[in-house]
Motif scaffolding. Structure first.
Motif, PDB file in Angstrom:
ATOM      1  N   GLU A   1       6.546 -14.407 -23.123  1.00 31.22           N
ATOM      2  CA  GLU A   1       5.283 -13.815 -23.566  1.00 31.22           C
ATOM      3  C   GLU A   1       4.251 -14.883 -23.922  1.00 31.22           C
ATOM      4  O   GLU A   1       3.107 -14.809 -23.550  1.00 31.22           O
ATOM      5  N   ASN A   2       4.706 -15.889 -24.648  1.00 34.82           N
ATOM      6  CA  ASN A   2       3.749 -16.866 -25.148  1.00 34.82           C
ATOM      7  C   ASN A   2       4.131 -18.265 -24.697  1.00 34.82           C
ATOM      8  O   ASN A   2       4.789 -19.004 -25.401  1.00 34.82           O
ATOM      9  N   LEU A   3       3.691 -18.603 -23.498  1.00 34.47           N
ATOM     10  CA  LEU A   3       4.083 -19.915 -22.967  1.00 34.47           C
ATOM     11  C   LEU A   3       3.157 -21.031 -23.443  1.00 34.47           C
ATOM     12  O   LEU A   3       3.380 -22.196 -23.157  1.00 34.47           O
TER      13      LEU A   3
ATOM     14  N   PRO B   1      -0.434 -26.223 -12.807  1.00 35.11           N
ATOM     15  CA  PRO B   1      -0.132 -25.015 -13.597  1.00 35.11           C
ATOM     16  C   PRO B   1       0.516 -23.925 -12.747  1.00 35.11           C
ATOM     17  O   PRO B   1       1.239 -23.084 -13.249  1.00 35.11           O
ATOM     18  N   GLU B   2       0.292 -23.966 -11.449  1.00 33.10           N
ATOM     19  CA  GLU B   2       0.862 -22.968 -10.533  1.00 33.10           C
ATOM     20  C   GLU B   2       2.388 -22.970 -10.572  1.00 33.10           C
ATOM     21  O   GLU B   2       3.029 -21.947 -10.360  1.00 33.10           O
ATOM     22  N   CYS B   3       2.947 -24.138 -10.782  1.00 32.53           N
ATOM     23  CA  CYS B   3       4.401 -24.278 -10.656  1.00 32.53           C
ATOM     24  C   CYS B   3       5.148 -23.407 -11.664  1.00 32.53           C
ATOM     25  O   CYS B   3       6.325 -23.098 -11.480  1.00 32.53           O
ATOM     26  N   VAL B   4       4.459 -22.981 -12.741  1.00 36.28           N
ATOM     27  CA  VAL B   4       5.141 -22.229 -13.792  1.00 36.28           C
ATOM     28  C   VAL B   4       5.651 -20.884 -13.277  1.00 36.28           C
ATOM     29  O   VAL B   4       6.802 -20.521 -13.512  1.00 36.28           O
TER      30      VAL B   4
ATOM     31  N   LEU C   1      10.172 -25.476 -20.530  1.00 35.01           N
ATOM     32  CA  LEU C   1      11.515 -25.279 -19.977  1.00 35.01           C
ATOM     33  C   LEU C   1      12.410 -24.549 -20.964  1.00 35.01           C
ATOM     34  O   LEU C   1      13.216 -23.708 -20.593  1.00 35.01           O
ATOM     35  N   ARG C   2      12.237 -24.874 -22.239  1.00 31.10           N
ATOM     36  CA  ARG C   2      13.024 -24.200 -23.286  1.00 31.10           C
ATOM     37  C   ARG C   2      12.695 -22.718 -23.309  1.00 31.10           C
ATOM     38  O   ARG C   2      13.573 -21.869 -23.348  1.00 31.10           O
ATOM     39  N   LYS C   3      11.404 -22.430 -23.288  1.00 30.06           N
ATOM     40  CA  LYS C   3      10.981 -21.024 -23.373  1.00 30.06           C
ATOM     41  C   LYS C   3      11.431 -20.235 -22.162  1.00 30.06           C
ATOM     42  O   LYS C   3      11.906 -19.107 -22.291  1.00 30.06           O
TER      43      LYS C   3
END
Ligand code: WT7
Length: 643
Positions: A618-620, A629-632, A609-611
């Motif tokens: 770029e780098n999650l 994982p889809e929710c991202v 959430l911060r990122k």
């Protein structure tokens, strides 16, 4: 280049190193010697009986007996009664008051007598809810004089925020203002306090409210409960006996935020705390008798307790207090305060420095600032650029800059580049003070041993031995104290911060590693924000995170999942937080989203959430631990739509 003129060069002073060695070799003797800074009714026969294991016990100078107000005032009545103790400037032109030690003593005694007459006795809590006026200092010292425990409350708390602290502390008397000034704004202190007391109802122990006439506005007074401060103190004599306290009796409690739950009442001691205030005020700022010491913090924060009030006064200095904002009514106002009053030590925050940097340099350059000798900053990491600007523009290249790392719980400065002793390094906090035992620990998996980082490296910032200024407990919750600070790294005090150490020992603070956000030096627990939002029935759940902010250091961002898809008034979410905690905690941005990313065990993944909020896509990192994982991707596009 001249070494003396440029503190960035040069080396650690020999005397400082000797102190460090001495404190390491025989801490007991070192701290017992430091206790002689104070006047005692009975001197302590030993220093620390603290223990970071088991139930945890913080105990300093246990058999010593003293009074804090006597140490800050009465002792100086004999030697320097006519020296200025306090210089106060109001934000209105021409408002200025100077109080000598004799006058401050008299004011403190009158209020001490008033409080006693109102039935306040040793160990009772008194809440102080005042802007930056002389009465704030008087009130703290009057409590100390009679052995009452003061609880200073920030003027920016909402009524609910005040109510919560009044309930928890069970304060019996409140000292507030009619109205406070804040730049062009007027803050209705008394009315907010009335609302807080109404919200407490029967859960409040408050019997009386003393109202200081700060602006002279007419405010509602409840008969039998509310009293005019000025009228009451006028009835009393300017002298009063001190209550002799045990060194481990609480001097004050001060609420601060943590990563979980409601604000915690951090309890500080009488003897150890005052030794720490005296020792650090002298060591860090290289304090001199003729200093005009200006710490710009509000007295409702620990910085205000230790470096507006107790440190400078216990050392017999002169304190500067200013009522107003840095750039109101015009940019450069604070530089004028320095010039007008001959301020020698200026201790402020990175937030103030960043704001000043945004103004034209001519604002600071057009002032003299020749009286300044030492500069300090506190509260949040200071970037090398801001450090350098402060050093060059405000310090004119010849004042050492001490960045000071510490916390409400530490009572006073712990890591810094002490002025004139330890060369400053832009962006680094500096070295631990003598007697401060810093250890960096590598975070380990559950049940694993956490290795201590030797030499250069990065880790969790811990303290492996107690120091006199250490908080003794949390108000009526010692178990929470033990759990919060002594379980992450067993046998050590864990600060909640991460840090990096260079090969030569200099420490850089990398920031909180827990769920605490630092907005302009205000410490805000994300749990507090989420609890507030949870009272809104339109919200299913929420998550608050901090992201980098140019001016405030960090900004608060909130994700909310609405009950009914898509419909939620984000302004209302901000208002819920402002009402429950205070305006200072209202989020910068509210994102309405369908889901929050969670691990399979249901824990919100704040790192993500911060990122996403900071736009660092770029780098999650590893997403495989997410339950969905889809929710991202969905989250990223929902946020983008609302930016
Ligand atoms: C937290 C403590 C110390 C009085 C004011 C704040 C952060 C504090 C620094 C600094 C980097 C700093 C830490 C700490 N912090 N000083 N010089 N460099 N970070 O007291 O409200 O108890 O907050 O403020 O994260 O844990 P506090």
């Amino acid at each position: 280049m001249d070494k003396a003129a440029n503190p960035v060069l040069g080396s650690v002073s020999d005397q400082y190193l000797l102190n460090v060695l001495e404190a390491q070799r025989d801490p007991e003797a070192f701290w017992l010697a430091q206790a002689r800074r104070l006047v005692w009714h009975s001197e302590p026969s030993h220093a620390s009986r603290s223990d970071f294991t088991g139930d945890v016990r913080i105990s300093w100078y246990e058999d010593g007996r003293l009074n804090v107000a006597e140490n800050c005032l009465d002792r100086y009545l004999l030697t320097q009664p006519d020296k200025a103790a306090v210089i106060w400037e109001g934000q209105e032109d021409g408002h200025r008051t100077v109080l000598t030690y004799r006058e401050l003593h008299a004011r403190v005694c009158r209020l001490a007598n008033t409080l006693r007459r109102l039935g306040v006795s040793k160990g009772d809590r008194v809440a102080i809810h005042l802007p930056m006026v002389v009465e704030g200092v008087v009130a703290m010292l009057a409590c100390a004089r009679i052995g009452a425990i003061h609880v200073v409350l920030f003027g920016g708390f909402s009524a609910e925020g005040l109510a919560e602290r009044l309930r928890d502390s069970q304060a019996v008397v409140v000292i507030t203002a009619d109205v406070a000034r804040r730049g062009a704004k007027l803050i209705p202190s008394k009315t907010t306090m009335d609302e807080a007391l109404a919200a407490c109802g029967a859960e409040s122990a408050v019997r009386n409210v003393l109202v200081v006439a700060v602006t002279g506005a007419t405010v509602p007074m409840q008969a039998g409960r509310d009293l005019s401060y000025e009228a009451e103190v006028a009835l009393e004599m300017p002298d009063s006996p001190v209550e002799v306290m045990a060194a481990c009796d609480p001097l004050f409690l001060l609420y601060t935020s943590g990563s979980t739950g409601r604000p915690k009442g951090v309890v500080h001691s009488t003897g150890g705390y005052l030794v720490w205030a005296s020792f650090t005020h002298e060591t860090v700022f290289n304090s001199q008798p003729d200093d005009i010491f200006w710490c710009t913090a509000d007295t409702s924060w620990i910085t205000g307790h230790t470096y507006v009030v107790y440190g400078p006064l216990v050392n017999g200095g002169t304190i500067m207090i200013y009522e107003g904002l840095p750039s109101w009514p015009a940019p450069g106002r604070w530089w004028d305060v320095i010039d007008r009053n001959g301020v020698t030590v200026f201790y402020t925050s990175p937030t103030v420095i960043r704001a000043a940097m945004r103004e034209d340099d001519s604002v600071v350059e057009s002032r003299s600032l020749a009286s300044l000798r030492v500069l300090g900053t506190v509260g949040e990491p200071i970037s090398p650029e801001a450090w350098q600007w402060f050093h060059d523009k405000v310090g004119r290249n010849c004042c050492p800059v001490a960045d000071t790392w510490w916390q409400t719980e530490t009572g006073g400065v712990m890591i810094t580049a002490s002025a004139g002793k330890v060369p400053g390094r832009p962006g680094a906090a500096g070295l631990p003070l003598p007697g401060v035992q810093v250890e960096l620990l590598t975070p380990a998996g559950a049940g694993q041993e956490q290795p201590v980082v030797e030499g250069a490296g990065e880790g969790l910032l811990c303290l492996s031995a107690s120091w006199p200024g250490q908080a003794m407990t949390l108000w009526q919750d010692h178990e929470r104290f033990r759990q919060t600070y002594f379980t992450t790294c067993p046998g050590r005090y864990f600060s909640g911060d991460g840090a990096r150490r260079e090969a030569d020992g200099y420490i850089w603070i990398t920031g909180r590693v827990d769920d605490v956000v630092n907005v302009s030096g205000h410490r805000i627990g994300t749990a507090e924000i989420e609890d507030a939002i949870a009272t809104d029935h339109e919200v299913v759940e929420s998550a608050a995170v901090g992201i980098p902010h140019d001016l405030k250091g960090q900004g608060l961002v909130v994700y909310v999942v609405p009950r009914e898809e898509g419909v939620l008034d984000t302004a209302r979410v901000r208002k819920v937080v402002a009402d429950s905690v205070g305006r200072y905690a209202a989020p910068e941005k509210v994102y309405v989203v369908r889901d929050l990313p969670k691990t399979r065990s249901g824990k919100i993944v704040r790192r993500l959430l911060r990122k996403i909020a900071a736009g660092e896509l770029e780098n999650l990192g590893d997403l495989s631990t997410l339950s969905d994982p889809e929710c991202v991707q969905a989250l990223i596009s929902q946020v983008a739509e609302q930016q």
